[in-house]
Write a protein that holds these residues in place. Sequence first.
Motif, PDB file in Angstrom:
ATOM      1  N   LEU A  20       0.819  -1.209   0.000  1.00  0.00           N
ATOM      2  CA  LEU A  20       0.000   0.000   0.000  1.00  0.00           C
ATOM      3  C   LEU A  20       0.849   1.253   0.000  1.00  0.00           C
ATOM      4  O   LEU A  20       1.983   1.247   0.464  1.00  0.00           O
ATOM      5  N   ASN A  24      -3.440   5.184  -1.230  1.00  0.00           N
ATOM      6  CA  ASN A  24      -4.412   4.091  -1.211  1.00  0.00           C
ATOM      7  C   ASN A  24      -5.354   4.216  -0.023  1.00  0.00           C
ATOM      8  O   ASN A  24      -6.548   3.923  -0.125  1.00  0.00           O
ATOM      9  N   LEU A  25      -4.826   4.654   1.118  1.00  0.00           N
ATOM     10  CA  LEU A  25      -5.662   4.812   2.316  1.00  0.00           C
ATOM     11  C   LEU A  25      -6.743   5.847   2.079  1.00  0.00           C
ATOM     12  O   LEU A  25      -7.902   5.650   2.447  1.00  0.00           O
ATOM     13  N   ASP A  27      -8.082   6.700  -0.769  1.00  0.00           N
ATOM     14  CA  ASP A  27      -9.075   6.151  -1.697  1.00  0.00           C
ATOM     15  C   ASP A  27      -9.982   5.133  -1.018  1.00  0.00           C
ATOM     16  O   ASP A  27     -11.193   5.130  -1.225  1.00  0.00           O
ATOM     17  N   ILE A  28      -9.390   4.268  -0.178  1.00  0.00           N
ATOM     18  CA  ILE A  28     -10.181   3.246   0.517  1.00  0.00           C
ATOM     19  C   ILE A  28     -11.166   3.891   1.480  1.00  0.00           C
ATOM     20  O   ILE A  28     -12.337   3.534   1.523  1.00  0.00           O
ATOM     21  N   LEU A  29     -10.692   4.871   2.243  1.00  0.00           N
ATOM     22  CA  LEU A  29     -11.584   5.541   3.200  1.00  0.00           C
ATOM     23  C   LEU A  29     -12.647   6.357   2.471  1.00  0.00           C
ATOM     24  O   LEU A  29     -13.798   6.397   2.896  1.00  0.00           O
ATOM     25  N   ALA A  31     -13.974   5.711  -0.434  1.00  0.00           N
ATOM     26  CA  ALA A  31     -14.972   4.797  -1.000  1.00  0.00           C
ATOM     27  C   ALA A  31     -15.897   4.258   0.085  1.00  0.00           C
ATOM     28  O   ALA A  31     -17.071   4.006  -0.163  1.00  0.00           O
ATOM     29  N   ARG A  32     -15.395   4.108   1.291  1.00  0.00           N
ATOM     30  CA  ARG A  32     -16.201   3.578   2.386  1.00  0.00           C
ATOM     31  C   ARG A  32     -17.129   4.635   2.980  1.00  0.00           C
ATOM     32  O   ARG A  32     -18.192   4.342   3.480  1.00  0.00           O
ATOM     33  N   VAL A  65     -12.225  -0.434   9.198  1.00  0.00           N
ATOM     34  CA  VAL A  65     -12.279  -0.573   7.737  1.00  0.00           C
ATOM     35  C   VAL A  65     -11.276  -1.637   7.304  1.00  0.00           C
ATOM     36  O   VAL A  65     -10.113  -1.613   7.712  1.00  0.00           O
ATOM     37  N   ILE A  67      -8.728  -3.226   4.921  1.00  0.00           N
ATOM     38  CA  ILE A  67      -7.820  -2.717   3.899  1.00  0.00           C
ATOM     39  C   ILE A  67      -7.467  -3.801   2.894  1.00  0.00           C
ATOM     40  O   ILE A  67      -7.229  -3.533   1.731  1.00  0.00           O
ATOM     41  N   GLY A  68      -7.414  -5.019   3.330  1.00  0.00           N
ATOM     42  CA  GLY A  68      -7.035  -6.145   2.465  1.00  0.00           C
ATOM     43  C   GLY A  68      -7.042  -7.418   3.284  1.00  0.00           C
ATOM     44  O   GLY A  68      -7.713  -7.516   4.303  1.00  0.00           O
ATOM     45  N   LEU A  80      -7.559  -1.333   9.082  1.00  0.00           N
ATOM     46  CA  LEU A  80      -6.780  -0.100   9.090  1.00  0.00           C
ATOM     47  C   LEU A  80      -6.081   0.081  10.431  1.00  0.00           C
ATOM     48  O   LEU A  80      -4.929   0.508  10.487  1.00  0.00           O
TER      49      LEU A  80
END
Length: 120
Positions: A20, A24-25, A27-29, A31-32, A65, A67-68, A80
């Motif tokens: 990561l 990326n963090l 974008d992930i947050l 999107a959530r 959240v 992350i993977g 996370l």
Amino acid sequence: MLPEQIYLDYSQERLASYGLQPSNLKDILGARNITLPGGQIEVDATSVQIDPSGKFTNPQQIGEVIIGSSSSAGQSPVYLRDLVDISRGYQSPARYLNYLTWADKNGAWHRSRAVTLAVQ
């Protein structure tokens, strides 16, 4: 009053070990934490509006959240909170927090921004 903020403190090496990058963090947050209209359901003669919420209400929810997944055989989820330290604080540095009020030689009052030095 200063606005509150949530801080994510991370290690570049730790993020890299999971493949990561800091972006990326975000974008992930992002999107959530979106809310999209859920639609409408007709129940008898009444229509019910569905409005799901993805908003975070506390720092613990941010930590939950996913992350993977881990690369171990179990493929357990990676949260996370496993990758970053999450803390709540106030806007730093504060913007426009202090002002200086002063009178000029004619007695007219003026207000201007001031600089504050704080040591913790």
